[in-house]
Every structure is written in C-alpha cells, then in structure tokens.
Design a protein around this motif. Sequence first.
Motif, PDB file in Angstrom:
ATOM      1  N   ARG A 109       0.862  -1.201   0.109  1.00 54.79           N
ATOM      2  CA  ARG A 109       0.040   0.088  -0.044  1.00 54.79           C
ATOM      3  C   ARG A 109       0.871   1.264  -0.077  1.00 54.79           C
ATOM      4  O   ARG A 109       0.297   2.365  -0.247  1.00 54.79           O
ATOM      5  CB  ARG A 109      -1.045   0.017   1.142  1.00 54.79           C
ATOM      6  CG  ARG A 109      -2.012  -1.224   1.285  1.00 54.79           C
ATOM      7  CD  ARG A 109      -2.676  -1.051   2.372  1.00 54.79           C
ATOM      8  NE  ARG A 109      -3.549  -2.421   2.660  1.00 54.79           N
ATOM      9  CZ  ARG A 109      -4.516  -2.173   3.627  1.00 54.79           C
ATOM     10  NH1 ARG A 109      -4.614  -1.209   4.505  1.00 54.79           N
ATOM     11  NH2 ARG A 109      -5.228  -3.344   3.601  1.00 54.79           N
ATOM     12  N   LEU A 110       2.225   1.070   0.071  1.00 52.20           N
ATOM     13  CA  LEU A 110       3.044   2.227   0.351  1.00 52.20           C
ATOM     14  C   LEU A 110       3.317   2.747  -1.181  1.00 52.20           C
ATOM     15  O   LEU A 110       3.784   1.858  -1.893  1.00 52.20           O
ATOM     16  CB  LEU A 110       4.360   1.694   1.078  1.00 52.20           C
ATOM     17  CG  LEU A 110       4.166   1.738   2.669  1.00 52.20           C
ATOM     18  CD1 LEU A 110       5.579   1.143   3.184  1.00 52.20           C
ATOM     19  CD2 LEU A 110       3.900   3.138   3.056  1.00 52.20           C
ATOM     20  N   PRO A 111       3.381   3.959  -1.544  1.00 51.64           N
ATOM     21  CA  PRO A 111       3.589   4.288  -2.677  1.00 51.64           C
ATOM     22  C   PRO A 111       5.412   4.185  -2.973  1.00 51.64           C
ATOM     23  O   PRO A 111       6.108   4.482  -1.842  1.00 51.64           O
ATOM     24  CB  PRO A 111       3.506   6.103  -2.721  1.00 51.64           C
ATOM     25  CG  PRO A 111       2.420   6.035  -1.602  1.00 51.64           C
ATOM     26  CD  PRO A 111       2.831   5.063  -0.542  1.00 51.64           C
ATOM     27  N   PRO A 112       5.879   3.750  -4.253  1.00 49.74           N
ATOM     28  CA  PRO A 112       7.396   3.518  -4.112  1.00 49.74           C
ATOM     29  C   PRO A 112       8.083   5.039  -4.262  1.00 49.74           C
ATOM     30  O   PRO A 112       8.493   5.577  -5.317  1.00 49.74           O
ATOM     31  CB  PRO A 112       7.258   2.835  -5.525  1.00 49.74           C
ATOM     32  CG  PRO A 112       6.082   3.530  -6.061  1.00 49.74           C
ATOM     33  CD  PRO A 112       5.090   3.567  -5.347  1.00 49.74           C
ATOM     34  N   THR A 113       8.423   5.462  -3.077  1.00 46.90           N
ATOM     35  CA  THR A 113       9.327   6.897  -2.791  1.00 46.90           C
ATOM     36  C   THR A 113      10.452   6.270  -2.303  1.00 46.90           C
ATOM     37  O   THR A 113      10.759   5.272  -1.665  1.00 46.90           O
ATOM     38  CB  THR A 113       8.529   7.378  -2.013  1.00 46.90           C
ATOM     39  OG1 THR A 113       8.529   7.025  -0.638  1.00 46.90           O
ATOM     40  CG2 THR A 113       7.156   8.141  -2.635  1.00 46.90           C
ATOM     41  N   LEU A 114      11.273   7.271  -2.352  1.00 49.66           N
ATOM     42  CA  LEU A 114      12.761   6.990  -1.628  1.00 49.66           C
ATOM     43  C   LEU A 114      12.751   6.666  -0.344  1.00 49.66           C
ATOM     44  O   LEU A 114      13.286   5.850   0.215  1.00 49.66           O
ATOM     45  CB  LEU A 114      13.712   8.216  -2.110  1.00 49.66           C
ATOM     46  CG  LEU A 114      15.123   8.131  -1.611  1.00 49.66           C
ATOM     47  CD1 LEU A 114      15.917   7.043  -2.670  1.00 49.66           C
ATOM     48  CD2 LEU A 114      15.968   9.512  -1.703  1.00 49.66           C
TER      49      LEU A 114
END
Length: 367
Positions: A109-114
């Motif tokens: 569910r986490l967006p792929p961010t740094l």
Amino acid sequence: MLIRLMDLLDPQDHGAVIDALASREDPAARRRLLKLPLGPGTSSSRARHIAVAVRLADLLQDESVNASVLAQGGRLLTRMALETSSPVEILGYGPAIAVYEALVRRADRLPPTLDHHAILLSLVLDLSSGASVLLDWPPGLREELLERLERLLGTPAWAAVPDGGHRHRDRYRADWIRRMRRGPLDRTMPSDLRIHVVEHDPEIGGQVEARILLDGRPLVPRLFPAGHSPSPEHVLGQDLLRATPEERTVTLSTAECGEGCCGTLSVTVRRDGDHVVWHGPHQDGIGPTLPEHRFDAAAYDAEVHRARADDTWSRPARQHRPPHPGRSRGAARPAGPLGHPAELVSPGRPVRGHRRSRLMARARRRP
C-alpha cells in the motif's frame, strides 16, 4: 500546551514532551505522537515508548490503515531494532512479531518513494541479520516476510526509485540503498558463519556494524546485550578473524558501560586441521563465554575473505575513523547526510540558549 511546544522545540529536544504525551490516555495525544518526525536523535527506548502509547499493533492490523501510519510504523520498528540499548528494545517489545507481520503484509500500500524504499530496506536488513532474528518467530514466518519484502522491492517501480534522487540529500540516501541492496537479498549466504556488514539508513545516523551470525543468529545481541556489534574496521580491516594454528584472542564487543563494568565478548580463534575453532577465552574475566564452535576451514576462510573483499560500506570519511572494538559508532554523534552533526540537518525549528531550557522545564512541569 504540550502539542504547541512540539512546534517550538528542535526535534532533538522532543524527548520530555514525547514522554509526557505518551503517558496520557488521550486520542488526540496519540494522533500527535504518531505524526512526530523521527530523526537521528529519536532513541530506541523512545521509539518503543511511542509504539506502546499509540497501540501500534492495533493500528497496523486495521484493514483500513493508511500509508502514513504504515511508514511511521516502519520507522519505529527500525529504531527499536538498533543496537543502542541493553538489551535491544525490539526484543522487549511484546507485539514485535505481530507488528512486523501486519506491516509487511500491507507494505504494497506504500507508494514507491525514496523514503518508503529506505524504510522497507531497513526492515529487510533487520529481519535478515539484526536482533529481530532473535524474536520467537513461528516456523517459516520470518523467511516469508523477507521474501515478500524482497519481491516488492524487486518490482520495476520500486527498483527504479534510487535512480530518481536528484537533490544532494536524496542522492546520499539513494547511494546507500544501492550499496545495501547488494547484500541482504543474496540467499547464497553460508549458514554456519556469516559476516553481514550493515550500514544503517543515513536518516538515522548511517552507523556501520559488522554483524557476526553463527548458524543464522546474530552473536552479539544474543550473548552480550551490554555491547554492540563491532565495526568492520575492527574485525575486518585488521583481519582479526583470520585463523592460524597459533591461537589468538579477539575482542568482538566491549560493554557500553566499559570493560571493567560489564566486560567484553571475546573469542579465541584457532585453526585445527580441516576446522577452525572458536571458543571462550581461557582466562577468567567479566563477560559471557562462547561455547566451542567448529567451522569447516575452507568455508570459514571463504566467508572471511568475502567479507573483507566487499568494501561497499567503506567511504573516505570512514577510512580515517579509528577502529573501536564492539562499537560501530566511531563518532560521539552520528553525522547526517550533509556531513554535519545529525541535529544540524534534522527538520524543525531550533530553539537555542536559555529559551530552550525554559521551554523544556515547562514541559516537565506540565501534567
């Protein structure tokens, strides 16, 4: 008043306010705690205090949990797993396994961010070789969670994340991700002796430690909770683990309180034909005694050679840092991504001098 005070204080000085908020049975206080920025100054014990106060296990097990709560849960877990307390805080956090499981099962569910990539990679490092390995895991569960994380981070969207960091601060963290992805996802590691050099996320200090695992379990937190895993400069840079027919004693960790208080974790290393033998030193002393452990000499030599040859953790700033047995924290205060002391690159508005003291005193007096 306490919540307003949080906005005035530098994050390094949030401790007294966090403790005051965490002691309240107040939903508003719990929501504020969950949104606190966690920097290098957030200790392991404070992270555990927050996790207990906000009832982190319940939040993460809720099917409607959102990405911001999942990310903060990962930050708290990562800090609790640091070897900065005796024993490591994660080992005393009752819901630890449930929290790991709930978070990893919902990690997609986490967006792929740094930032999210760094959080999940930190969890991989901890579940692979950190103190979290010592939790009372049901058979196969830890391995399943590792596989889930590796599979997620290996998807094209997540694998491309480190290439998107363009700011100086982002590039530093992206480089760390690329370095650390080389190690923990390799499933060919030996099961008998494993030396896993781990560099922590720059956002929590970037400390580097050489985790020594015997039969898959980290040695220092298992036998010597008063100490820390050694620095790679100490055990690898000085080639202390090389086995010869002549017996030598190697100090792997010294207690944070000092050798004269809680002692050291030391082993003798000796080559005996086709085997290498580790056991506790013969002399009496303070500290635990390692039971005899025999390794196949060829496999042992190969693992020590592999660990010494893999210098991805070594950077110019570390090459000039003096080694310290059992402590990977070469400086009194961890450096942040810009090379300054961590508090200078932490978010927030600093409060200096007598005003800081006055605000902190008021925080402690408030119920």
